[in-house]
Write a protein that holds these residues in place. Structure first.
Motif, PDB file in Angstrom:
ATOM      1  N   SER A  57       1.665   2.963  -3.335  1.00  0.00           N
ATOM      2  CA  SER A  57       0.680   3.536  -4.249  1.00  0.00           C
ATOM      3  C   SER A  57       0.055   4.809  -3.687  1.00  0.00           C
ATOM      4  CB  SER A  57      -0.395   2.496  -4.580  1.00  0.00           C
ATOM      5  OG  SER A  57      -0.931   1.986  -3.384  1.00  0.00           O
ATOM      6  N   VAL A  58       0.722   5.383  -2.699  1.00  0.00           N
ATOM      7  CA  VAL A  58       0.159   6.562  -2.058  1.00  0.00           C
ATOM      8  C   VAL A  58       1.037   7.774  -2.336  1.00  0.00           C
ATOM      9  CG1 VAL A  58      -0.265   7.562   0.203  1.00  0.00           C
ATOM     10  CG2 VAL A  58      -0.966   5.237  -0.257  1.00  0.00           C
ATOM     11  N   SER A  59       0.427   8.894  -2.652  1.00  0.00           N
ATOM     12  CA  SER A  59       1.184  10.126  -2.855  1.00  0.00           C
ATOM     13  C   SER A  59       1.928  10.497  -1.573  1.00  0.00           C
ATOM     14  CB  SER A  59       0.228  11.254  -3.236  1.00  0.00           C
ATOM     15  OG  SER A  59       0.881  12.490  -3.178  1.00  0.00           O
ATOM     16  N   PRO A  60       3.169  10.986  -1.690  1.00  0.00           N
ATOM     17  CA  PRO A  60       3.929  11.358  -0.484  1.00  0.00           C
ATOM     18  C   PRO A  60       3.165  12.326   0.420  1.00  0.00           C
ATOM     19  CG  PRO A  60       5.278  11.636  -2.449  1.00  0.00           C
ATOM     20  CD  PRO A  60       3.939  11.202  -2.921  1.00  0.00           C
ATOM     21  N   LEU A  81       0.795  -1.227   0.000  1.00  0.00           N
ATOM     22  CA  LEU A  81       0.000   0.000   0.000  1.00  0.00           C
ATOM     23  C   LEU A  81       0.836   1.291   0.000  1.00  0.00           C
ATOM     24  CD1 LEU A  81      -2.935   0.876  -0.066  1.00  0.00           C
ATOM     25  CD2 LEU A  81      -2.985   0.812   2.410  1.00  0.00           C
ATOM     26  N   PRO A  82       1.881   1.407   0.835  1.00  0.00           N
ATOM     27  CA  PRO A  82       2.629   2.672   0.853  1.00  0.00           C
ATOM     28  C   PRO A  82       3.202   3.078  -0.499  1.00  0.00           C
ATOM     29  CG  PRO A  82       3.162   1.420   2.794  1.00  0.00           C
ATOM     30  CD  PRO A  82       2.330   0.518   1.937  1.00  0.00           C
TER      31      PRO A  82
END
Lengths: 274, 266
Positions: free
Chosen positions: B102-105, B99-100
């Motif tokens: 595919s997440v925007s910073p 998951l981390p």
């Protein structure tokens, strides 16, 4: 056999506890906070926050930029992968190594370098001024930054496929009089299409979320060059946590839907190929 | 291979490839070096040895080391668990580990503000024990661990799954202990992917900007990482100083890339 050997190797509980602890503390807990915070906003306010005109404009800038960057990088990624796998030339290892740089180069460094390079006084920005073009602090700058950070994605997806491709079929078609373009379209493209699609998807998704390299070069004008991640940042700086939460949830929903579509498309292509 | 092998086409494609890489990759990197020394060696050395820079190096290196240790312990545990046992919810666990990535910073930073910041769930707990998380170094460490979370696990899981569990099972049947199996059988097989994952995590941790920018609060001497220092100097129009600090990051990046290629060869 599977049942009896299930937990034969010692360390099951040990690894289970460490893994669950890590996932819970670092991933689950913060995401739960996001979902709960979004829930507390309430449907009506959620809809308003998610669809006000400045927010809508930012979605458009982000999606348009990501699309243009993904198309350009898919094209050049194919070109670079082709050159690296099919030709021998001096400096090949250098080209291959350079391609790893964007993966490792800090986004802030890339951001200031690109903004400086493509500004009106910069080495490259200066060259396009006579043509009436502007790159830094416009939409073009956003696309340039997106191209930079996602440069290796498509190349690294296609490279292994092209390396393994057995060209004897293509050569047979060539000696039988098939035109180069026909061979490329009918025989090479289907082989690399799944990798091309997944590379395109990776680039697009990364571009949507990218922040560091873009903020320096974008100009950050509301309605024109403001990307959604930057708008989230502004809302946070103004202590508008619910507004930031709403945008984050919309972005996550969009990117999950997008990657689901890309995955399904890729699986379909692979199945059709056999 | 005769396809596209005619000389003119080969040269055309090569020129295009180098032109593209030259414009979007070589020139920006070259510019960092040129601008860093534009005001002379003296300014460069004063900038990179100033107290603010040294504090930023200290914080960045600490965050990176924490991420490395976390990645090593968590990554190997997760890979061990996923490759060696069958249990319900394995696919979900896999998805959560990824998951981390595919997440925007910016969202990565936001979720830690929502958890530990004012009005966050865990805020009362930490204010009761007088520990500040957000706008302080702990939040920088947490977000850095978050953005590097999957690296080692992602590299090791496929290798361990491909290797299979037979050797470990046999060893266990013959009475080998957990540490014997780990150090004598499993670890030698996963050394390369562990190292590869750690290199990637190091690069990401050293250069993380968006997530850290959200939770840092930009307090000089306390919560400035190298990337944030670069941003502050640039926004203050101290361009040459910004590029000077950027060379530290650029240098470590090049080291990391070389290290990765070294590892791939072996």
């Amino acid at each position: 056999m599977q049942q009896t050997s299930k937990r034969l190797i010692p360390g099951y509980y040990f690894s289970l506890v460490i893994t669950l602890l890590g996932v819970s503390l670092i991933v689950l807990l913060p995401f739960a906070a996001l979902v709960i915070s979004g829930w507390q906003v309430g449907a009506q306010q959620f809809w308003q926050e998610a669809t006000n005109s400045r927010v809508l404009a930012s979605y458009l800038v982000s999606i348009k930029g990501a699309l243009v960057a993904a198309i350009i990088n898919t094209g050049f990624g194919l070109l670079l992968a082709w050159v690296l796998t099919q030709y021998e030339f001096p400096g090949k290892w250098l080209l291959d190594s350079l391609l790893d740089l964007p993966f490792a180069l800090p986004t802030a460094v890339a951001g200031i370098a690109l903004a400086y390079l493509f500004s009106d006084q910069g080495w490259l920005g200066r060259l396009v001024v006579p043509l009436g073009w502007k790159i830094s602090y416009t939409f073009n700058g956003i696309v340039i930054a997106m191209i930079f950070v996602t440069l290796p994605f498509v190349v690294r997806e296609i490279q292994p496929v092209l390396e393994q491709l057995d060209f004897s079929v293509q050569e047979a078609a060539y000696t039988l009089g098939g035109g180069t373009s026909t061979i490329l379209r009918r025989l090479v493209l289907p082989e690399i299409l799944p990798a091309l699609v997944s590379g395109f998807g990776l680039v697009f998704a990364r571009c949507l979320g990218e922040y560091g390299s873009i903020v320096f070069i974008a100009g950050n004008q509301p309605y024109h060059t403001e990307i959604t991640p930057l708008l989230i940042m502004f809302k946070l700086e103004a202590h508008d946590y619910s507004g930031a939460t709403v945008l984050a949830l919309v972005m996550l929903l969009f990117s999950f839907t997008f990657s689901f579509i890309i995955h399904s498309w890729q699986r379909w292509l692979l199945q059709r190929k056999g | 291979m005769q396809l596209l092998q005619t000389k003119p086409i080969k040269w055309l494609l090569l020129v295009l490839a180098w032109l593209f890489i030259g414009i979007v990759l070589v020139l920006p990197v070259g510019l960092v070096l040129v601008q860093a020394f534009a005001s002379g060696w003296h300014t460069y050395l004063t900038t990179i040895s100033s107290l603010v820079t040294l504090q930023a190096i200290n914080l960045t290196v600490t965050a990176t080391l924490i991420s490395i240790v976390f990645n090593l312990v968590f990554g190997v545990s997760a890979a061990w668990l996923i490759a060696f046992y069958d249990f319900p919810g394995k696919r979900l666990l896999n998805a959560l580990i990824d998951l981390p990535f595919s997440v925007s910073p910016v969202i990565a930073g936001l979720i830690f503000i929502l958890t530990f910041g004012r009005g966050g769930w865990l805020a009362p707990l930490f204010s009761a024990i007088h520990v500040q998380i957000v706008f302080a170094p702990p939040a920088i460490f947490l977000t850095t661990v978050f953005v590097t979370f999957p690296f080692v696990a992602r590299e090791v899981i496929p290798v361990l799954e491909a290797k299979g569990r037979e050797e470990e099972q046999t060893a266990a049947l013959l009475g080998a202990s957990f540490s014997q199996i780990l150090w004598q059988i499993t670890f030698p097989a996963i050394k390369a992917p562990v190292a590869g994952g750690l290199v990637l995590a190091t690069a990401r941790a050293l250069g993380e900007f968006g997530a850290v920018a959200v939770v840092s609060g930009n307090i000089q001497g306390k919560t400035l990482t190298l990337s944030l220092l670069v941003q502050n100097l640039y926004n203050d129009f101290k361009f040459n100083e910004a590029f000077a600090v950027a060379t530290i990051l650029l240098g470590s990046t090049i080291l990391v890339v070389l290290l990765k290629q070294r590892l791939l060869k072996n």
